[in-house]
Motif scaffolding. Sequence first.
Motif, PDB file in Angstrom:
ATOM      1  N   VAL A  41       0.863  -1.169   0.000  1.00 32.94           N
ATOM      2  CA  VAL A  41       0.000   0.000   0.000  1.00 32.94           C
ATOM      3  C   VAL A  41       0.904   1.225   0.000  1.00 32.94           C
ATOM      4  N   LEU A  42       0.776   2.003  -1.084  1.00 33.10           N
ATOM      5  CA  LEU A  42       1.574   3.214  -1.182  1.00 33.10           C
ATOM      6  C   LEU A  42       0.679   4.411  -0.882  1.00 33.10           C
ATOM      7  N   GLY A  43       1.041   5.165   0.109  1.00 33.19           N
ATOM      8  CA  GLY A  43       0.270   6.372   0.425  1.00 33.19           C
ATOM      9  C   GLY A  43       0.752   7.526  -0.428  1.00 33.19           C
ATOM     10  N   ILE A  44      -0.175   8.339  -0.892  1.00 34.62           N
ATOM     11  CA  ILE A  44       0.239   9.578  -1.552  1.00 34.62           C
ATOM     12  C   ILE A  44      -0.340  10.726  -0.746  1.00 34.62           C
ATOM     13  N   LEU A  45       0.550  11.584  -0.324  1.00 32.97           N
ATOM     14  CA  LEU A  45       0.183  12.614   0.626  1.00 32.97           C
ATOM     15  C   LEU A  45       0.518  13.949  -0.004  1.00 32.97           C
ATOM     16  N   LYS A 212      -2.988   9.858  10.381  1.00 36.08           N
ATOM     17  CA  LYS A 212      -3.179   8.682  11.220  1.00 36.08           C
ATOM     18  C   LYS A 212      -3.408   7.441  10.359  1.00 36.08           C
ATOM     19  N   GLU A 213      -4.220   7.637   9.307  1.00 39.20           N
ATOM     20  CA  GLU A 213      -4.522   6.507   8.437  1.00 39.20           C
ATOM     21  C   GLU A 213      -3.308   6.109   7.607  1.00 39.20           C
ATOM     22  N   ILE A 214      -2.565   7.111   7.190  1.00 39.16           N
ATOM     23  CA  ILE A 214      -1.355   6.826   6.415  1.00 39.16           C
ATOM     24  C   ILE A 214      -0.435   5.919   7.238  1.00 39.16           C
ATOM     25  N   PHE A 215      -0.307   6.236   8.519  1.00 41.54           N
ATOM     26  CA  PHE A 215       0.564   5.434   9.370  1.00 41.54           C
ATOM     27  C   PHE A 215       0.016   4.046   9.584  1.00 41.54           C
ATOM     28  N   GLU A 216      -1.303   3.962   9.622  1.00 43.75           N
ATOM     29  CA  GLU A 216      -1.913   2.689   9.953  1.00 43.75           C
ATOM     30  C   GLU A 216      -1.883   1.710   8.779  1.00 43.75           C
ATOM     31  N   ILE A 217      -2.079   2.222   7.570  1.00 45.50           N
ATOM     32  CA  ILE A 217      -2.348   1.284   6.481  1.00 45.50           C
ATOM     33  C   ILE A 217      -1.240   1.214   5.435  1.00 45.50           C
ATOM     34  N   THR A 218      -0.405   2.240   5.312  1.00 50.72           N
ATOM     35  CA  THR A 218       0.526   2.228   4.181  1.00 50.72           C
ATOM     36  C   THR A 218       1.863   1.605   4.546  1.00 50.72           C
ATOM     37  N   ASP A 219       2.556   1.108   3.507  1.00 53.06           N
ATOM     38  CA  ASP A 219       3.905   0.584   3.683  1.00 53.06           C
ATOM     39  C   ASP A 219       4.926   1.663   3.390  1.00 53.06           C
ATOM     40  N   ARG A 220       4.614   2.429   2.321  1.00 44.55           N
ATOM     41  CA  ARG A 220       5.494   3.540   1.995  1.00 44.55           C
ATOM     42  C   ARG A 220       4.611   4.745   1.715  1.00 44.55           C
ATOM     43  N   VAL A 221       5.191   5.902   1.741  1.00 47.42           N
ATOM     44  CA  VAL A 221       4.392   7.081   1.457  1.00 47.42           C
ATOM     45  C   VAL A 221       5.209   8.051   0.602  1.00 47.42           C
ATOM     46  N   THR A 222       4.559   8.533  -0.467  1.00 49.39           N
ATOM     47  CA  THR A 222       5.190   9.523  -1.344  1.00 49.39           C
ATOM     48  C   THR A 222       4.514  10.862  -1.064  1.00 49.39           C
ATOM     49  N   VAL A 223       5.332  11.876  -0.856  1.00 51.18           N
ATOM     50  CA  VAL A 223       4.771  13.194  -0.570  1.00 51.18           C
ATOM     51  C   VAL A 223       4.951  14.099  -1.785  1.00 51.18           C
ATOM     52  N   LEU A 224       3.863  14.751  -2.192  1.00 51.92           N
ATOM     53  CA  LEU A 224       3.911  15.707  -3.296  1.00 51.92           C
ATOM     54  C   LEU A 224       3.664  17.109  -2.745  1.00 51.92           C
ATOM     55  N   ARG A 225       4.294  18.071  -3.379  1.00 48.32           N
ATOM     56  CA  ARG A 225       4.020  19.464  -3.018  1.00 48.32           C
ATOM     57  C   ARG A 225       4.183  20.324  -4.263  1.00 48.32           C
ATOM     58  N   ASP A 226       3.170  21.142  -4.546  1.00 45.91           N
ATOM     59  CA  ASP A 226       3.192  22.045  -5.702  1.00 45.91           C
ATOM     60  C   ASP A 226       3.591  21.320  -6.991  1.00 45.91           C
ATOM     61  N   GLY A 227       3.072  20.130  -7.188  1.00 46.94           N
ATOM     62  CA  GLY A 227       3.321  19.398  -8.427  1.00 46.94           C
ATOM     63  C   GLY A 227       4.651  18.669  -8.473  1.00 46.94           C
ATOM     64  N   LYS A 228       5.440  18.785  -7.415  1.00 42.79           N
ATOM     65  CA  LYS A 228       6.732  18.093  -7.416  1.00 42.79           C
ATOM     66  C   LYS A 228       6.744  17.016  -6.337  1.00 42.79           C
ATOM     67  N   LYS A 229       7.556  16.001  -6.587  1.00 47.55           N
ATOM     68  CA  LYS A 229       7.697  14.972  -5.561  1.00 47.55           C
ATOM     69  C   LYS A 229       8.717  15.458  -4.537  1.00 47.55           C
ATOM     70  N   VAL A 230       8.317  15.426  -3.280  1.00 45.98           N
ATOM     71  CA  VAL A 230       9.245  15.837  -2.221  1.00 45.98           C
ATOM     72  C   VAL A 230      10.092  14.652  -1.793  1.00 45.98           C
ATOM     73  N   THR A 235       6.968   4.051   5.639  1.00 47.49           N
ATOM     74  CA  THR A 235       6.088   4.595   6.657  1.00 47.49           C
ATOM     75  C   THR A 235       6.675   4.382   8.060  1.00 47.49           C
ATOM     76  N   LYS A 236       7.257   3.202   8.245  1.00 47.15           N
ATOM     77  CA  LYS A 236       7.782   2.876   9.571  1.00 47.15           C
ATOM     78  C   LYS A 236       8.899   3.828  10.000  1.00 47.15           C
ATOM     79  N   GLU A 237       9.597   4.345   9.002  1.00 43.75           N
ATOM     80  CA  GLU A 237      10.742   5.182   9.325  1.00 43.75           C
ATOM     81  C   GLU A 237      10.402   6.674   9.374  1.00 43.75           C
ATOM     82  N   SER A 238       9.099   6.993   9.207  1.00 43.87           N
ATOM     83  CA  SER A 238       8.737   8.414   9.226  1.00 43.87           C
ATOM     84  C   SER A 238       7.877   8.706  10.452  1.00 43.87           C
ATOM     85  N   ASP A 239       7.673   9.969  10.718  1.00 42.21           N
ATOM     86  CA  ASP A 239       6.717  10.346  11.761  1.00 42.21           C
ATOM     87  C   ASP A 239       5.906  11.521  11.261  1.00 42.21           C
ATOM     88  N   SER A 240       4.857  11.864  11.998  1.00 42.13           N
ATOM     89  CA  SER A 240       3.912  12.830  11.455  1.00 42.13           C
ATOM     90  C   SER A 240       4.538  14.209  11.295  1.00 42.13           C
TER      91      SER A 240
END
Lengths: 502, 327
Positions: A41-45, A212-230, A235-240
């Motif tokens: 499960v890849l989260g996109i945030l 909260k849900e991102i932490f609960e369900i995803t394995d990895r998470v990709t963060v986008l900002r202003d059309g660019k990938k940050v 997920t396990k290695e990140s915090d809110s």
Amino acid sequence: MGGDKVSDNNSMILRMENITKIFPGVKALDDVSIDLYKGEVLGILGENGAGKSTLIKILAGNYIKDSGDIFIDGEKFEIKGPAEAMASGIRVIYQELNTINNLTVAENIFVGEQIIKSPLKIVDWKGMTKKAEDLLAVMNVKLDPNAIIGDLTVSEKQVVEIAKAISQEAKILVMDEPTAALSEEETQSLFKIIRTLKSKGVAVIYISHRLKEIFEITDRVTVLRDGKKVGTLKTKESDSNKLVEMMVGRDIKDMYPKRHVPIGEIVMEVNNLTAAGFDNISFNLKKGEILGIFGLLGSGRSSLVNALFGANKIKNGDIFINGKKLKIKSPSMARDARIGLVPLDRKAEGLALMMGVKENITLANIADLGKSFLIARRQEYKKAGKWVEEIGIRTPSVDQEVNSLSGGNQQKVVLAKWLESGSQIIILNEPTRGVDVGAKIEIYKLMQDLCEKGSSIIMISSELPEILSIADRIIVMSKGRFTEEYKVCDASEEGLLRSACL
Amino acid sequence: MVEIKTVEVSQKKKTRLNNTVILFIILVVMFALFSYVGRPFFFSKLNLIPMVSNLSFVGIIAAVLTMVMVSGEIDFSIGGNIGLTACLTALLLERGLPGWLVVIIAIAGGFAMGAFNGMLVTVVGVNSIIATIGTMFIWRGIGYTLTNGESILALNPVIDYIGRGMVFQVIPFPIILLVVTFVITYVIMNHSKWGRRIYAIGANPLASFLSGINVKKVKFIGFLFCGAAAALGGLVLTSLSAVGMPQHGQGQELVIISAIILGGTALGGGRGQILGTLAGVLILSVLYNFLTIMNIYYFYIQMVQGSVLILVVSTYEIRQAVARRRT
């Protein structure tokens, strides 16, 4: 960034490489790459406008990318339209559900793909029901295939959408804010389904604002900002804090800024109120206070606030405003009693989307736009401009159609409408639904600014961290009844949930 | 980003303005072309005065019906209203009532018919398409009953003046009525608080209600005045033809609604311009007049009118789709 890979390359199911999409004047996506592995499960945030939905629409074939490549199972693949995306096993479940209300569960699952009995080419009802049953069993849910969709709850409808998606061999399942309309409990059962699908090898892209849900369900998470990938993190290695910082591009110390506002005398008292949807509710609201109302879907919380606002006919009971008994029979009476309602569904109930920011801000007070029967334009511009400035509505002008504003700014327009009307009691029904993190914090601050200025707030929220941090006092409803009242210092997530199920 | 959005705003404004402006350009081109092709008769007093008198009665009703349609409702009963008003007028004149009193009674009758429609829609809750198709038949049926289906001569100085009077010996009186109606409805829709409520209700009735707007009242009053406008149109038509008969106004509801939609009003409400409606009425009327004086068979004229409506509305849809794809 590190953590891009979770398993060996063979199981990579999708890679979107250097995707760029330009709309006239705006680079909606700028060189964005993501990859997705079987069974993850890849989260996109990202905040609104970060490019999440553009990325998804390119994947679903609704938009055509300007440059970049898409690989499915390692092979380059041109997605020219929705049909091709479907054929390659991509299924998207959008925020707005597309179920057909007067058909049954089974009919909805197989709509357009009915199982046909040869040789007469008639619909094989038995086969369809059976297959629907099997599908629901795979997802581990109990749902009658012959139930009419209109009778189901929002979360059950969502289950039907998922069943529909996986009925056609989904390899990649994209869910766009799937929990926006779900209660905590329902969210948990959705997660159960996602885990089941995951174990069967389906890759899931999960888009949400809720950390909260991102932490609960995803394995990895990709963060986008202003059309660019940050970046992409495990997920396990990140915090809110880390994720929020990546999303908004600055350090956010506190998601839920809570200030101490002195609480005054009672401004609203509700005694044994009964109307359609709830029974015998009593509570009071004090000056400067934020009163939280918590309850699951169907608990009657929306019916209650609609009744307070004159939009739901009161059968029994009394409402006192500043000690005076008041029969509120219509929203216009509520408005005149200085009560404002920021409704649950701002697009359907709060805004005239095709009208401008200024028209929406003055919507509840058209009569005050000048002395004659004509609209005093200059006065209207001044009034609207004042609120745009004061509460920070980001819009190029007050003439801008609200349709084109982000969720958070739309919500602020609805709030501005009631500020313009001088509301002293402001009812907010899920004020931060579909609103990005940055705007959420602004809304919390705004609510407390209002309390400092002497207003009182009733806030319905099904987001536990939100209600526990922002409210001063929380009343819990279940099945149309009052079950418990908490001072916020005595309340806990478990306690609220328990009371909500009583 | 912000600057880019500002550009979008001005573009949007321009397109909305353009719809009406384009219609007027089409109208001018049409008029010039017809004047040339149809010379010398088309651009002559003999043709223009009856033409504008005729389009006046359509325009008066169209202007007020635009308000109803922007609020998200519709009124099909206007044709029946015209018929019944015509019969009523002729019968009352036959009874020897003075002309001014007949006018007052006829307009009052229009208000009553409008109020009945408004009540059905806002109090009982009947869909306005169904309610007003129903009353359309009822009004005309009453007209047939009152007159036994016959035409009755309607001659009276006051009534004559309404349709055929000349102000300063050059301006047909119906034109005055038309201009006054359009000025009033324009001010209401574009500049008044009432108009703002109408647009808001059309854009989102639920949000309007939840903002304290009395949606039912606004809609009711729309129907009320639409009834009165139709009765006024009925008086003009009675005067122009000098007879009252129940067939008066038959099919006119569709012509009027076509003109409004041609002018850019959305069937679902929320969007529409009074000036657009004016352009729509003028285009359809001028076209009809031209085809008639060119001796085009009536059957063909109908086909042309229908095609023009579909053509124009299709271009709206296409332009909207293009605009949507851009965003």
